[in-house]
Scaffold this active site. Structure first.
Site, short mmCIF file in Angstrom:
data_model
loop_
_atom_site.label_atom_id
_atom_site.label_comp_id
_atom_site.label_asym_id
_atom_site.label_seq_id
_atom_site.Cartn_x
_atom_site.Cartn_y
_atom_site.Cartn_z
N GLU A 11 19.18 10.92 158.09
CA GLU A 11 18.42 11.26 156.89
C GLU A 11 18.81 10.42 155.67
O GLU A 11 18.04 10.31 154.72
CB GLU A 11 18.56 12.77 156.59
CG GLU A 11 17.83 13.59 157.65
CD GLU A 11 18.09 15.08 157.56
OE1 GLU A 11 17.20 15.85 157.95
OE2 GLU A 11 19.19 15.50 157.12
N ASP A 195 8.95 18.63 163.64
CA ASP A 195 8.56 19.47 164.79
C ASP A 195 7.84 20.69 164.26
O ASP A 195 7.76 20.89 163.05
CB ASP A 195 9.83 19.89 165.56
CG ASP A 195 10.78 20.69 164.69
OD1 ASP A 195 10.62 21.91 164.63
OD2 ASP A 195 11.66 20.10 164.02
N1 SAH Z 1 20.36 17.21 167.13
C1 SAH Z 1 21.34 17.78 166.24
C2 SAH Z 1 20.96 19.18 165.77
C3 SAH Z 1 19.75 19.17 164.86
S1 SAH Z 1 19.55 20.71 164.05
C4 SAH Z 1 22.68 17.85 166.98
O1 SAH Z 1 22.68 17.84 168.20
O2 SAH Z 1 23.72 17.91 166.31
C5 SAH Z 1 18.08 20.41 163.11
C6 SAH Z 1 18.23 19.74 161.77
O3 SAH Z 1 16.95 19.37 161.27
C7 SAH Z 1 18.83 20.60 160.68
O4 SAH Z 1 19.53 19.82 159.74
C8 SAH Z 1 17.59 21.28 160.03
O5 SAH Z 1 17.69 21.34 158.63
C9 SAH Z 1 16.41 20.40 160.43
N2 SAH Z 1 15.36 21.05 161.24
C10 SAH Z 1 14.32 20.36 161.78
N3 SAH Z 1 13.53 21.16 162.52
C11 SAH Z 1 14.07 22.40 162.45
C12 SAH Z 1 13.72 23.66 163.05
N4 SAH Z 1 12.67 23.78 163.87
N5 SAH Z 1 14.50 24.74 162.77
C13 SAH Z 1 15.58 24.62 161.97
N6 SAH Z 1 15.96 23.45 161.40
C14 SAH Z 1 15.24 22.33 161.64
#
Ligand code: SAH
Length: 227
Positions: A11, A195
């Site tokens: 980001e 998403d």
């Molecule tokens: N792939 C990462 C985890 C991502 S968590 C890992 O394995 O460490 C998702 C991140 O994107 C968070 O920072 C959140 O703010 C945002 N985000 C995007 N889509 C989201 C969703 N459906 N629910 C919650 N947070 C979401």
């Protein structure tokens, strides 16, 4: 000093690429990047995921690096039908959907001391609208629901959407909002959709993280040119 905060490396990477030169400082088990851009001093960081990480990093940016305004950039899951992958939305207000002391008669999302919603700064929101107009981009606005859960299940998604009339769900915004509002620092929270927060959201997230993160980061940097 203007703070630019994301949750994940992806980001803020487009921002570090654009500012080209920066100085790295380690503090509180995190990295802070100091740079100059469009006659502004910037402190840039990614907090790592979740409300506590984001709250710590926002606090450090304000208390240690003297940030007087904070811009959050990142990706999020869409709750409302009108939002599609790649769309940009800034928060008018934010809430914590996972704070639950309803056992004591409080409503869902009630935060002792601040109630439920934290409003964003209208001047920064106006600058965002002007930026979008000048760049010919569609910028939506709405309510962001934050919690320490990656939402990827239809029933959870519908519950958050119905309970708070929220448009977008993510995992940092409302905690940053609480820190900034309690420390008196105007803040702005922008998210590009990665998403749709329903079944299989994790696959869309992986596919669209980089492209949506860049849409949001580029926009925030354009705003800095107007500050
Ligand atoms: N792939 C990462 C985890 C991502 S968590 C890992 O394995 O460490 C998702 C991140 O994107 C968070 O920072 C959140 O703010 C945002 N985000 C995007 N889509 C989201 C969703 N459906 N629910 C919650 N947070 C979401």
């Amino acid at each position: 000093m203007i703070a630019i905060l994301g949750a994940m490396q992806e980001e803020i990477e487009p921002i570090l690429k654009s500012v080209k030169e920066y100085k790295e400082i380690e503090y509180a088990k995190n990295k802070f990047y100091l740079a100059n851009y469009a006659s502004n001093e910037l402190v840039i960081a990614y907090s790592k995921i979740g409300k506590v990480n984001a709250a710590i990093t926002a606090t450090v940016m304000i208390e240690k690096f003297n940030a007087s305004r904070l811009l959050f950039t990142g990706v999020a899951g869409a709750l409302s039908h009108g939002l599609k992958i790649g769309d940009l939305m800034f928060a008018t207000s934010l809430l914590q959907h996972d704070l639950d002391i309803t056992a004591f008669g409080h409503p869902h999302g009630y935060v002792p001391g601040i109630e439920i919603f934290t409003k964003t700064d209208s001047d920064l929101n106006d600058i965002a609208k002007q930026t979008a107009e000048q760049k010919g981009l569609i910028l939506k606005s709405g309510i962001i629901a934050t919690g320490d859960i990656f939402v990827c299940e239809a029933s959870k998604k519908e519950w958050i959407k119905d309970t708070f009339k929220a448009d977008v769900v993510e995992m940092e915004g409302a905690s940053v909002a609480q820190v900034c509002s309690q420390l008196g620092v105007p803040f702005f929270v922008l998210r590009a959709i990665s998403d749709e927060a329903g079944g299989g959201a994790e696959f869309d997230f992986d596919e669209f993280l980089a492209s949506s993160a860049k849409v949001s980061a580029d926009f925030v940097l354009s705003m800095v040119e107007k500050l």
